[in-house]
Design a protein around this motif. Sequence first.
Motif, PDB file in Angstrom:
ATOM      1  N   TYR A  55      96.709 -64.452 106.247  1.00  0.00           N
ATOM      2  CA  TYR A  55      97.717 -65.304 105.614  1.00  0.00           C
ATOM      3  C   TYR A  55      97.009 -66.412 104.840  1.00  0.00           C
ATOM      4  N   VAL A  56      97.331 -66.533 103.570  1.00  0.00           N
ATOM      5  CA  VAL A  56      96.750 -67.548 102.693  1.00  0.00           C
ATOM      6  C   VAL A  56      97.854 -68.554 102.386  1.00  0.00           C
ATOM      7  N   GLU A  57      97.858 -69.642 103.162  1.00  0.00           N
ATOM      8  CA  GLU A  57      98.959 -70.610 103.103  1.00  0.00           C
ATOM      9  C   GLU A  57      99.191 -71.187 101.703  1.00  0.00           C
ATOM     10  N   PRO A  58      98.145 -71.648 100.989  1.00  0.00           N
ATOM     11  CA  PRO A  58      98.418 -72.243  99.667  1.00  0.00           C
ATOM     12  C   PRO A  58      99.107 -71.274  98.705  1.00  0.00           C
ATOM     13  N   MET A  59      98.909 -69.982  98.901  1.00  0.00           N
ATOM     14  CA  MET A  59      99.527 -68.974  98.037  1.00  0.00           C
ATOM     15  C   MET A  59     100.818 -68.433  98.656  1.00  0.00           C
TER      16      MET A  59
END
Length: 71
Positions: free
Chosen positions: A4-8
């Motif tokens: 999981y890539v939070e900023p994206m």
Amino acid sequence: MRLYVEPMDAVLVDVERDGRVRLENEDWAQPTLQERRAILYAASKEIEALTELMEILEDAKTSEGGAPPVR
């Protein structure tokens, strides 16, 4: 792989040697510089969390005198 890539607000599901990535529900794409930085940041944070988890479990195993039976 699932990262999981939070900023994206996206989940990385695969990566190719040429640098292309595949996000969940999307096609293969070359990430922008900003996206690469966000992916690298998320990966480094995940490595830190997993390292901490391993250390905790290893310490617990040592203090118990061995690993509990697997069920």
